[in-house]
Enzyme design. Sequence first.
Site, PDB file in Angstrom:
ATOM      1  CB  ILE A   1      37.624  36.831  35.466  1.00  0.00           C
ATOM      2  CG1 ILE A   1      38.641  37.912  35.841  1.00  0.00           C
ATOM      3  CG2 ILE A   1      36.815  36.413  36.690  1.00  0.00           C
ATOM      4  CD1 ILE A   1      38.002  39.204  36.342  1.00  0.00           C
TER       5      ILE A   1
ATOM      6  CD  GLU B   1      35.786  38.160  30.138  1.00  0.00           C
ATOM      7  OE1 GLU B   1      35.607  37.096  29.520  1.00  0.00           O
ATOM      8  OE2 GLU B   1      35.354  39.261  29.743  1.00  0.00           O
TER       9      GLU B   1
ATOM     10  CG  ASP C   1      31.985  47.947  36.817  1.00  0.00           C
ATOM     11  OD1 ASP C   1      32.261  47.199  35.866  1.00  0.00           O
ATOM     12  OD2 ASP C   1      31.237  48.935  36.718  1.00  0.00           O
TER      13      ASP C   1
ATOM     14  CG  ASN D   1      29.120  41.593  34.666  1.00  0.00           C
ATOM     15  OD1 ASN D   1      29.362  42.276  35.659  1.00  0.00           O
ATOM     16  ND2 ASN D   1      29.907  41.572  33.611  1.00  0.00           N
TER      17      ASN D   1
END
Length: 235
Positions: free
Chosen positions: A116, A158, A132, A123
């Site tokens: 990603i 990720e 999440d 985050n």
Amino acid sequence: ETSEIEELSLQYQSEAAQRQKNILEKKQRIQSLQLQQMADDANNREMLVALLAVCLLVLTWFLHRVIKGQRNLFSATRTDSLTGVANRRRLLELGEKYFLASKNQQQAFSVCVIGIDFFKQINDEFGHSVGDKTLKEIAIHGQHLMRASDIFGRLGGEEFIALLPSTEHDDALEVAQRLRQSIEQTKWQTQEISQLTVSIGIATFSQQNYRNFSALLKAADEQLLQAKYSGRTKV
């Protein structure tokens, strides 16, 4: 004299009748005791049956809990706890299996490593709960886009992996591009995320070009790094 005989006769009959009455009363008591014993036996049998039924229910419940616990434990060793897709351990296990099968059958086997883009910023800006949720949505989306023979799972952090057995490089490229474009164009349920993009690295085992699955996976990961260094959002 006749009167005395009659009196003795009546006395005898009276005593005989009394003895008969006593015998009948004793028989009646015996029958009552037998009936009571039968009733007690029946009650005991009912209690025994009820006790056995309770024991059977308890045993069934216990076995159900044990089997459920074993299934949960088995699932935990194969499934990523956050996203529900195959975890790293399961992916490496299947990767080794597919690699050996491809090597023995002289078929191609492709691996896609998906990262990603700018996940750390998600985050940092929105918190790990949003991060999440993002991972969960990517996992669902990735699984949905895979073919029936493919395996999609989370490698860690990720990064995700798609294992594509019996797949040449050009076909793997097509699968990866479809996944990349679909993620880029999707409207995500997590409101904080307006758009997500991914970068993907591909490596294909063909003509004995990799000695083992670890080497194949490393090559795909290096291609992912190359995609990120050259601008991201690409295969």
